[in-house]
Design a protein around this motif. Structure first.
Motif, PDB file in Angstrom:
ATOM      1  N   ALA A 154       0.625  -0.644   0.196  1.00  0.00           N
ATOM      2  CA  ALA A 154      -0.020   0.257  -0.452  1.00  0.00           C
ATOM      3  C   ALA A 154       0.823   1.401   0.130  1.00  0.00           C
ATOM      4  O   ALA A 154       0.395   1.881  -0.464  1.00  0.00           O
ATOM      5  CB  ALA A 154      -1.158   0.012   1.827  1.00  0.00           C
ATOM      6  N   SER A 155       1.821   1.150   0.965  1.00  0.00           N
ATOM      7  CA  SER A 155       2.507   2.327   0.787  1.00  0.00           C
ATOM      8  C   SER A 155       3.322   2.449  -0.515  1.00  0.00           C
ATOM      9  O   SER A 155       3.189   3.740  -0.904  1.00  0.00           O
ATOM     10  CB  SER A 155       3.545   2.618   1.896  1.00  0.00           C
ATOM     11  N   ALA A 158       0.981   3.686  -2.819  1.00  0.00           N
ATOM     12  CA  ALA A 158       0.333   5.445  -2.743  1.00  0.00           C
ATOM     13  C   ALA A 158       1.642   5.935  -3.116  1.00  0.00           C
ATOM     14  O   ALA A 158       1.181   7.631  -3.668  1.00  0.00           O
ATOM     15  CB  ALA A 158      -0.098   5.074  -0.602  1.00  0.00           C
ATOM     16  N   ARG A 162       1.517   9.012  -5.723  1.00  0.00           N
ATOM     17  CA  ARG A 162       2.341  11.028  -5.671  1.00  0.00           C
ATOM     18  C   ARG A 162       3.351  11.405  -6.206  1.00  0.00           C
ATOM     19  O   ARG A 162       2.552  12.625  -6.613  1.00  0.00           O
ATOM     20  CB  ARG A 162       2.170  10.593  -4.156  1.00  0.00           C
ATOM     21  N   ARG A 193      -7.410   2.432  -4.993  1.00  0.00           N
ATOM     22  CA  ARG A 193      -7.912   2.820  -3.373  1.00  0.00           C
ATOM     23  C   ARG A 193      -8.177   4.601  -3.678  1.00  0.00           C
ATOM     24  O   ARG A 193      -7.692   5.611  -2.253  1.00  0.00           O
ATOM     25  CB  ARG A 193      -6.733   1.810  -2.672  1.00  0.00           C
ATOM     26  N   HIS A 194      -6.921   4.967  -4.651  1.00  0.00           N
ATOM     27  CA  HIS A 194      -6.808   6.107  -4.810  1.00  0.00           C
ATOM     28  C   HIS A 194      -5.843   6.799  -3.524  1.00  0.00           C
ATOM     29  O   HIS A 194      -6.658   7.911  -2.969  1.00  0.00           O
ATOM     30  CB  HIS A 194      -8.117   7.259  -5.057  1.00  0.00           C
ATOM     31  N   GLU A 195      -4.815   6.136  -2.658  1.00  0.00           N
ATOM     32  CA  GLU A 195      -4.429   6.965  -1.595  1.00  0.00           C
ATOM     33  C   GLU A 195      -3.048   7.340  -1.800  1.00  0.00           C
ATOM     34  O   GLU A 195      -2.751   7.578  -3.312  1.00  0.00           O
ATOM     35  CB  GLU A 195      -3.718   5.516  -0.415  1.00  0.00           C
ATOM     36  N   ALA A 197       0.470   8.841  -0.370  1.00  0.00           N
ATOM     37  CA  ALA A 197       1.510   9.341   0.611  1.00  0.00           C
ATOM     38  C   ALA A 197       2.948   9.579   0.148  1.00  0.00           C
ATOM     39  O   ALA A 197       3.222   8.815  -0.709  1.00  0.00           O
ATOM     40  CB  ALA A 197       1.237   7.635   1.697  1.00  0.00           C
TER      41      ALA A 197
END
Length: 231
Positions: A154-155, A158, A162, A193-195, A197
């Protein structure tokens, strides 16, 4: 020059075309075709490898990238590795160190990194990318976060989103995302998820095909002059 035989008899000064080709890990034809106008300018990754092999200074690197059409600024990711960072990597032999650009293309590494993650020089240029190796499982070294197995995934996902938004004029982050979308169901799910970070330092669990499981401190240093990050 590092990696080339010394005191070689030469009729003319300078490098033979096959010598930088060997150091960079491309064919001689890859060097010759742009000279003869039979191909477009070399990619940013090849320019970074040439700068490393030829031990170019900062101004020389900037000139090389500008001539090849990869000038920094204007919303594009920098692939320049400063001479000071290059010296730092070359002199750090006690721990694995690698330098990445903002979309995790591998620009520079030391011997311990190659021993841990596999020798990047044996990979195709397009595959020398941390996200590609991680999400496609094509590396001998698999990374996991300190918590759930999905935390690092996930990191990284994301962080790529970015970078895509930060460098709007650079098509390569979007091209990498599209390539991963086609290949990795895991990455495809993360993209939904469109995250957004920034990937941060952490304790990373490394599972190597020969050594087994290692728990390593992962520190990330970002240069002030350019965007490449050292791991």
């Amino acid at each position: 020059m590092t990696g080339l035989p010394a005191n070689t008899a030469r009729r003319t000064k300078g490098l033979r075309r096959e010598e930088p080709a060997v150091l960079v890990g491309v064919s001689v034809d890859h060097i010759v075709r742009p000279e003869q106008g039979r191909a477009s300018a070399p990619s940013a990754q090849v320019c970074a490898a040439l700068a490393r092999a030829l031990q170019l200074g900062d101004a020389e690197q900037e000139h090389l990238f500008r001539l090849a059409g990869h000038a920094t600024g204007g919303g594009r990711i920098s692939r320049l590795v400063s001479a000071s960072i290059r010296r730092l990597v070359e002199r750090t032999g006690e721990r694995p160190v690698a330098v990445f650009d903002a979309m995790r293309n591998l620009l520079l590494w030391n011997r311990l990194w190659a021993a841990l993650a596999g020798d990047p020089s044996q990979l195709r240029e397009a595959d020398r990318n941390l996200l590609w190796l991680h999400f496609t499982g094509t590396s001998d070294c698999h990374l996991y976060g300190p918590g759930s197995t999905e935390a690092l995934d996930a990191s990284l996902g994301a962080d790529l989103r970015r970078s895509t938004g930060r460098y709007l004029e650079d098509p390569q982050p979007r091209q990498l995302a599209a390539r991963l979308n086609e290949t990795s169901p895991q990455f495809r799910e993360l993209r939904l998820r469109h995250e957004i970070a920034e990937h941060c330092p952490t304790i990373t669990r490394v599972v190597h095909s020969e050594v087994g499981t290692l728990a390593l401190d992962c520190d990330i240093l970002t240069t002030q002059r350019h965007d490449p990050r050292s791991w």
